[in-house]
Design a protein around this motif. Structure first.
Motif, PDB file in Angstrom:
ATOM      1  N   LEU A   1      64.260 -29.668 -42.957  1.00 18.84           N
ATOM      2  CA  LEU A   1      63.339 -29.267 -41.898  1.00 18.84           C
ATOM      3  C   LEU A   1      63.067 -27.770 -41.873  1.00 18.84           C
ATOM      4  O   LEU A   1      61.942 -27.334 -41.587  1.00 18.84           O
ATOM      5  N   LEU A   2      64.090 -26.978 -42.126  1.00 17.93           N
ATOM      6  CA  LEU A   2      64.008 -25.528 -41.911  1.00 17.93           C
ATOM      7  C   LEU A   2      62.812 -24.832 -42.569  1.00 17.93           C
ATOM      8  O   LEU A   2      62.213 -23.940 -41.953  1.00 17.93           O
ATOM      9  N   PRO A   3      62.399 -25.202 -43.791  1.00 23.87           N
ATOM     10  CA  PRO A   3      61.253 -24.491 -44.394  1.00 23.87           C
ATOM     11  C   PRO A   3      59.901 -24.838 -43.770  1.00 23.87           C
ATOM     12  O   PRO A   3      58.898 -24.219 -44.114  1.00 23.87           O
ATOM     13  N   HIS A   4      59.882 -25.801 -42.838  1.00 32.42           N
ATOM     14  CA  HIS A   4      58.610 -26.293 -42.301  1.00 32.42           C
ATOM     15  C   HIS A   4      58.597 -26.164 -40.771  1.00 32.42           C
ATOM     16  O   HIS A   4      59.069 -27.060 -40.064  1.00 32.42           O
ATOM     17  N   PRO A   5      58.073 -25.068 -40.247  1.00 35.40           N
ATOM     18  CA  PRO A   5      58.070 -24.837 -38.787  1.00 35.40           C
ATOM     19  C   PRO A   5      57.433 -25.974 -37.980  1.00 35.40           C
ATOM     20  O   PRO A   5      57.946 -26.338 -36.921  1.00 35.40           O
ATOM     21  N   LEU A   6      56.323 -26.516 -38.483  1.00 35.72           N
ATOM     22  CA  LEU A   6      55.659 -27.585 -37.737  1.00 35.72           C
ATOM     23  C   LEU A   6      56.552 -28.817 -37.642  1.00 35.72           C
ATOM     24  O   LEU A   6      56.657 -29.432 -36.573  1.00 35.72           O
ATOM     25  N   LEU A   7      57.207 -29.173 -38.734  1.00 32.73           N
ATOM     26  CA  LEU A   7      58.126 -30.314 -38.711  1.00 32.73           C
ATOM     27  C   LEU A   7      59.299 -30.050 -37.769  1.00 32.73           C
ATOM     28  O   LEU A   7      59.774 -30.965 -37.092  1.00 32.73           O
ATOM     29  N   CYS A   8      59.757 -28.810 -37.729  1.00 30.82           N
ATOM     30  CA  CYS A   8      60.848 -28.444 -36.818  1.00 30.82           C
ATOM     31  C   CYS A   8      60.436 -28.679 -35.366  1.00 30.82           C
ATOM     32  O   CYS A   8      61.203 -29.243 -34.567  1.00 30.82           O
ATOM     33  N   GLU A   9      59.232 -28.254 -35.025  1.00 31.09           N
ATOM     34  CA  GLU A   9      58.756 -28.418 -33.656  1.00 31.09           C
ATOM     35  C   GLU A   9      58.539 -29.893 -33.318  1.00 31.09           C
ATOM     36  O   GLU A   9      58.827 -30.328 -32.201  1.00 31.09           O
ATOM     37  N   ILE A  10      58.033 -30.662 -34.280  1.00 31.94           N
ATOM     38  CA  ILE A  10      57.848 -32.101 -34.059  1.00 31.94           C
ATOM     39  C   ILE A  10      59.204 -32.781 -33.864  1.00 31.94           C
ATOM     40  O   ILE A  10      59.371 -33.637 -32.993  1.00 31.94           O
ATOM     41  N   ALA A  11      60.189 -32.387 -34.662  1.00 29.43           N
ATOM     42  CA  ALA A  11      61.526 -32.965 -34.545  1.00 29.43           C
ATOM     43  C   ALA A  11      62.136 -32.657 -33.179  1.00 29.43           C
ATOM     44  O   ALA A  11      62.757 -33.513 -32.545  1.00 29.43           O
ATOM     45  N   ASN A  12      61.955 -31.423 -32.714  1.00 30.19           N
ATOM     46  CA  ASN A  12      62.473 -31.045 -31.395  1.00 30.19           C
ATOM     47  C   ASN A  12      61.810 -31.870 -30.288  1.00 30.19           C
ATOM     48  O   ASN A  12      62.475 -32.317 -29.345  1.00 30.19           O
ATOM     49  N   LEU A  13      60.506 -32.070 -30.405  1.00 23.95           N
ATOM     50  CA  LEU A  13      59.780 -32.861 -29.408  1.00 23.95           C
ATOM     51  C   LEU A  13      60.216 -34.315 -29.445  1.00 23.95           C
ATOM     52  O   LEU A  13      60.386 -34.954 -28.395  1.00 23.95           O
ATOM     53  N   TYR A  14      60.405 -34.841 -30.645  1.00 23.00           N
ATOM     54  CA  TYR A  14      60.865 -36.232 -30.799  1.00 23.00           C
ATOM     55  C   TYR A  14      62.235 -36.408 -30.139  1.00 23.00           C
ATOM     56  O   TYR A  14      62.474 -37.380 -29.425  1.00 23.00           O
ATOM     57  N   TYR A  15      63.110 -35.442 -30.385  1.00 20.10           N
ATOM     58  CA  TYR A  15      64.452 -35.502 -29.796  1.00 20.10           C
ATOM     59  C   TYR A  15      64.397 -35.487 -28.272  1.00 20.10           C
ATOM     60  O   TYR A  15      65.135 -36.209 -27.599  1.00 20.10           O
ATOM     61  N   ALA A  16      63.510 -34.667 -27.729  1.00 21.50           N
ATOM     62  CA  ALA A  16      63.464 -34.474 -26.275  1.00 21.50           C
ATOM     63  C   ALA A  16      62.815 -35.633 -25.534  1.00 21.50           C
ATOM     64  O   ALA A  16      63.129 -35.876 -24.364  1.00 21.50           O
ATOM     65  N   THR A  17      61.923 -36.377 -26.187  1.00 18.62           N
ATOM     66  CA  THR A  17      61.095 -37.334 -25.438  1.00 18.62           C
ATOM     67  C   THR A  17      61.158 -38.783 -25.906  1.00 18.62           C
ATOM     68  O   THR A  17      61.038 -39.702 -25.098  1.00 18.62           O
ATOM     69  N   MET A  18      61.318 -39.006 -27.202  1.00 18.94           N
ATOM     70  CA  MET A  18      61.085 -40.349 -27.725  1.00 18.94           C
ATOM     71  C   MET A  18      62.210 -41.337 -27.448  1.00 18.94           C
ATOM     72  O   MET A  18      61.976 -42.548 -27.425  1.00 18.94           O
ATOM     73  N   HIS A  19      63.434 -40.863 -27.259  1.00 21.65           N
ATOM     74  CA  HIS A  19      64.535 -41.802 -27.008  1.00 21.65           C
ATOM     75  C   HIS A  19      64.289 -42.601 -25.733  1.00 21.65           C
ATOM     76  O   HIS A  19      64.386 -43.834 -25.729  1.00 21.65           O
ATOM     77  N   PHE A  20      63.933 -41.905 -24.648  1.00 18.46           N
ATOM     78  CA  PHE A  20      63.691 -42.599 -23.384  1.00 18.46           C
ATOM     79  C   PHE A  20      62.280 -43.173 -23.334  1.00 18.46           C
ATOM     80  O   PHE A  20      62.059 -44.261 -22.790  1.00 18.46           O
ATOM     81  N   GLY A  21      61.318 -42.468 -23.937  1.00 21.52           N
ATOM     82  CA  GLY A  21      59.936 -42.950 -23.939  1.00 21.52           C
ATOM     83  C   GLY A  21      59.782 -44.276 -24.651  1.00 21.52           C
ATOM     84  O   GLY A  21      59.133 -45.203 -24.150  1.00 21.52           O
ATOM     85  N   MET A  22      60.380 -44.392 -25.832  1.00 24.92           N
ATOM     86  CA  MET A  22      60.300 -45.637 -26.597  1.00 24.92           C
ATOM     87  C   MET A  22      61.066 -46.760 -25.895  1.00 24.92           C
ATOM     88  O   MET A  22      60.639 -47.918 -25.917  1.00 24.92           O
ATOM     89  N   LEU A  23      62.184 -46.421 -25.279  1.00 22.30           N
ATOM     90  CA  LEU A  23      62.957 -47.435 -24.561  1.00 22.30           C
ATOM     91  C   LEU A  23      62.159 -48.009 -23.403  1.00 22.30           C
ATOM     92  O   LEU A  23      62.084 -49.239 -23.225  1.00 22.30           O
ATOM     93  N   ILE A  24      61.543 -47.144 -22.606  1.00 23.57           N
ATOM     94  CA  ILE A  24      60.743 -47.597 -21.475  1.00 23.57           C
ATOM     95  C   ILE A  24      59.550 -48.415 -21.939  1.00 23.57           C
ATOM     96  O   ILE A  24      59.224 -49.466 -21.368  1.00 23.57           O
TER      97      ILE A  24
END
Length: 286
Positions: A94-117
């Motif tokens: 991930l580290l060489p790709h800033p956009l992927l880093c930001e997407i990964a952070n967003l996925y971590y913050a939102t998708m666990h509960f969002g997908m469950l609901i």
């Protein structure tokens, strides 16, 4: 990054409100409100209550920062002894790709509960007969994860000397407060990963209830979740392995209990039907 997650206090109030409204509508409501809105709000209250317990358990992890670091190093060395790949290897992708880093952070913050609901709403609306089994598995898995999380474990991003970067902090997307504060204490409950546990349950529910051939694509969710929680420096590989083991144990145990319950019910049916026959035979004998 704005923390989109509810605190345990906010989630508790929401759970009580939804639960109370749902119970009242189920018992007092009529028509569409009583048959559909009431049960939905009642279930929303249960799910939100579980979320509140998850948030609370993170804040109650006992032992403090030094103990959490000690436990984290034990996991780190155990993984190396078992020849598991380093968490740093995942993060390097991930580290060489800033956009992927930001997407990964967003996925971590939102998708666990969002997908469950999203999964629970889909199941409740279109496959309600399968909803209780999935809801119960989710509740049991979450409860076991919460019990284990009372033992404090620091995430790999807090281990000095490993080279692992706090990816969310680097891009200003962290959902955690400072270590040691009440708001940020839940980051010391890395073991096991509830993110991974919920993602596996989502995939299991969709694959076993949906009929479309495209349903298998949902397997990407737990795969991406494992990569994201490790790549962002928030969890160890072991956190995901333990979460998967908990899900497997819960699903297997629940299936065994359901089969046992059905056998017991089937065994009672012949007994009930035999009673009238016996009485009839006595009358014929007379």
């Amino acid at each position: 990054m704005t923390n989109l997650m509810l605190s345990w206090q906010q989630a508790t109030l929401l759970a009580l409100g939804c639960g109370a409204a749902g119970v009242l509508l189920v018992h007092l409501g009529r028509g569409w409100w009583g048959a559909h809105v009431g049960p939905f709000l009642r279930e929303a209250g249960i799910v939100t209550g579980l979320y509140a317990l998850w948030q609370l358990a993170g804040n109650l992890a006992a032992g403090g920062f030094s103990t959490a670091i000690s436990h984290a190093w034990w996991i780190w060395h155990a993984e190396r002894a078992l020849r598991l790949p380093s968490e740093l290897d995942g993060q390097r992708l991930l580290l060489p790709h800033p956009l992927l880093c930001e997407i990964a952070n967003l996925y971590y913050a939102t998708m666990h509960f969002g997908m469950l609901i999203a999964m629970l709403i889909w199941l409740f609306a279109w496959h309600r007969d399968g909803y209780p089994v999935v809801r119960n598995a989710m509740a049991a898995s979450t409860a076991i994860c919460l019990l284990i999380s009372f033992i404090p474990v620091a995430p790999p991003r807090l281990l000095a000397g490993t080279g692992i970067t706090d990816l969310a902090a680097r891009y200003g997307e962290s959902v955690y407060a400072a270590v040691g504060s009440t708001a940020g204490a839940d980051q010391l409950s890395a073991m096991p990963s509830v993110h991974v546990a919920w993602s596996i349950l989502v995939a299991w529910a969709v694959i076993t209830r949906a009929t479309s051939r495209w349903r298998w694509l949902i397997l990407l969710h737990p795969v991406i979740t494992v990569f994201v929680v490790v790549g962002t420096g928030n969890h160890y590989w072991a956190d995901g392995i333990v979460a998967a083991a908990i899900d497997a144990a819960v699903i297997t145990t629940q299936a065994m209990l359901i089969r046992l319950h059905r056998r017991l019910r089937a065994a009672r049916v012949p007994e009930r039907s035999a009673a009238p026959l016996t009485e009839t035979s006595r009358r014929i004998g007379h």
